[in-house]
Scaffold this motif. Structure first.
Motif, PDB file in Angstrom:
ATOM      1  N   ALA A 200      14.287 -19.014  20.697  1.00 33.29           N
ATOM      2  CA  ALA A 200      14.116 -18.454  19.355  1.00 33.29           C
ATOM      3  C   ALA A 200      14.640 -17.018  19.302  1.00 33.29           C
ATOM      4  O   ALA A 200      15.204 -16.594  18.286  1.00 33.29           O
ATOM      5  CB  ALA A 200      12.643 -18.502  18.944  1.00 33.29           C
ATOM      6  N   ASP A 201      14.474 -16.277  20.396  1.00 33.34           N
ATOM      7  CA  ASP A 201      15.029 -14.914  20.468  1.00 33.34           C
ATOM      8  C   ASP A 201      16.547 -14.937  20.331  1.00 33.34           C
ATOM      9  O   ASP A 201      17.149 -14.115  19.644  1.00 33.34           O
ATOM     10  CB  ASP A 201      14.659 -14.251  21.802  1.00 33.34           C
ATOM     11  CG  ASP A 201      13.194 -13.866  21.872  1.00 33.34           C
ATOM     12  OD1 ASP A 201      12.543 -13.806  20.813  1.00 33.34           O
ATOM     13  OD2 ASP A 201      12.699 -13.631  22.992  1.00 33.34           O
ATOM     14  N   ARG A 202      17.157 -15.885  21.037  1.00 33.73           N
ATOM     15  CA  ARG A 202      18.617 -16.015  20.990  1.00 33.73           C
ATOM     16  C   ARG A 202      19.061 -16.391  19.570  1.00 33.73           C
ATOM     17  O   ARG A 202      20.095 -15.923  19.102  1.00 33.73           O
ATOM     18  CB  ARG A 202      19.111 -17.061  21.987  1.00 33.73           C
ATOM     19  CG  ARG A 202      18.709 -16.805  23.430  1.00 33.73           C
ATOM     20  CD  ARG A 202      19.593 -15.760  24.118  1.00 33.73           C
ATOM     21  NE  ARG A 202      19.558 -14.437  23.546  1.00 33.73           N
ATOM     22  CZ  ARG A 202      18.592 -13.543  23.782  1.00 33.73           C
ATOM     23  NH1 ARG A 202      17.576 -13.843  24.547  1.00 33.73           N
ATOM     24  NH2 ARG A 202      18.661 -12.329  23.264  1.00 33.73           N
ATOM     25  N   ALA A 203      18.292 -17.234  18.911  1.00 33.17           N
ATOM     26  CA  ALA A 203      18.601 -17.604  17.531  1.00 33.17           C
ATOM     27  C   ALA A 203      18.569 -16.379  16.627  1.00 33.17           C
ATOM     28  O   ALA A 203      19.409 -16.223  15.738  1.00 33.17           O
ATOM     29  CB  ALA A 203      17.617 -18.658  17.034  1.00 33.17           C
ATOM     30  N   SER A 204      17.618 -15.504  16.873  1.00 33.44           N
ATOM     31  CA  SER A 204      17.518 -14.270  16.093  1.00 33.44           C
ATOM     32  C   SER A 204      18.753 -13.400  16.287  1.00 33.44           C
ATOM     33  O   SER A 204      19.290 -12.825  15.326  1.00 33.44           O
ATOM     34  CB  SER A 204      16.254 -13.505  16.510  1.00 33.44           C
ATOM     35  OG  SER A 204      16.176 -12.261  15.847  1.00 33.44           O
ATOM     36  N   SER A 205      19.231 -13.309  17.514  1.00 33.39           N
ATOM     37  CA  SER A 205      20.433 -12.527  17.788  1.00 33.39           C
ATOM     38  C   SER A 205      21.652 -13.143  17.111  1.00 33.39           C
ATOM     39  O   SER A 205      22.496 -12.429  16.556  1.00 33.39           O
ATOM     40  CB  SER A 205      20.674 -12.442  19.306  1.00 33.39           C
ATOM     41  OG  SER A 205      19.636 -11.735  19.940  1.00 33.39           O
ATOM     42  N   ILE A 206      21.760 -14.463  17.160  1.00 32.09           N
ATOM     43  CA  ILE A 206      22.876 -15.157  16.507  1.00 32.09           C
ATOM     44  C   ILE A 206      22.835 -14.923  14.999  1.00 32.09           C
ATOM     45  O   ILE A 206      23.871 -14.670  14.364  1.00 32.09           O
ATOM     46  CB  ILE A 206      22.830 -16.659  16.825  1.00 32.09           C
ATOM     47  CG1 ILE A 206      23.115 -16.897  18.305  1.00 32.09           C
ATOM     48  CG2 ILE A 206      23.834 -17.438  15.958  1.00 32.09           C
ATOM     49  CD1 ILE A 206      22.809 -18.296  18.783  1.00 32.09           C
TER      50      ILE A 206
END
Length: 222
Positions: A200-206
């Motif tokens: 979910a953190d990576r999704a936020s960055s994307i």
């Protein structure tokens, strides 16, 4: 921009979407398995981080070549720079999903308090999936206001995933204190769930990078 540039731009986007959708497919499959309570079936999910990493390198090389040949400006340049960073975030997301599937399958057993674990794992998984799916959909979005709406949706789901992980961590630590002989299995389960939260953190960055591509701003926030 020249027609050739637009063709390369579309090709780059399609390749980035391929990586993103591969990770989403793995998340969707694993969520379905969790709901079916047949955890052993997780071994059937095929998610090769190595293959996706090779694909990511090919995309990065194509982006660099496109930048050198066509020198895009304004939004086109922001988009290319964003894709260059998004590929890295997607590989990290793929690694987290792969880690979750592998570690959770090995650690999960009937000896554990499975009801408590799944009570939080399934909604955490849903938030990770929804955040990544929404972030990836931003790459195909043409409307700036819709892009911003999706960005905020991702941020909400990322925050929800963090809260759910904190709750499951608290509950699993309580279970460990009562079942020290199963501490390794519980810690491994917690480690796998941490990877979901990081997805979910990576999704936020994307989502931040996709927002930058559309409306500009400070890319460092991504």
């Amino acid at each position: 921009m020249l027609k050739t540039y637009n063709e390369k731009r579309e090709n780059i986007k399609e390749e980035v979407l391929f990586i993103g959708n591969s990770v989403i497919d793995a998340l969707e499959s694993s969520l379905k398995i969790l709901k079916s309570d047949d955890i052993s079936a997780l071994k059937e999910i095929d998610l090769s981080v190595k293959k996706l990493s090779n694909k990511s390198n090919e995309i990065d090389n194509l982006i660099v070549t496109t930048l050198a040949l066509y020198s895009p400006e304004a939004k086109d340049l922001r988009e290319m720079v964003s894709y260059l960073k998004i590929t890295n975030e997607l590989i990290r997301a793929a690694s987290n999903v792969k880690g979750f599937i592998k570690i959770f399958r090995k650690a999960f057993s009937e000896d554990l308090n499975t009801n408590t674990i799944l009570e939080f794992t399934i909604p955490l998984h849903k938030s990770a999936l929804l955040s990544l799916r929404t972030a990836i959909s931003m790459l195909d979005e043409e409307n700036d206001s819709h892009t911003e709406e999706k960005y905020h949706r991702v941020i909400v789901e990322e925050s929800k995933a963090a809260d759910l992980y904190a709750m499951v961590e608290k509950n699993i630590l309580k279970l460990i204190s009562k079942n020290l002989e199963l501490s390794k299995e519980y810690f491994d389960t917690l480690s796998s769930l941490r990877r979901l939260e990081r997805t979910a953190d990576r999704a936020s960055s994307i989502a931040s990078l996709a927002l930058f591509a559309h409306v500009g701003g400070d890319i460092m926030q991504s």
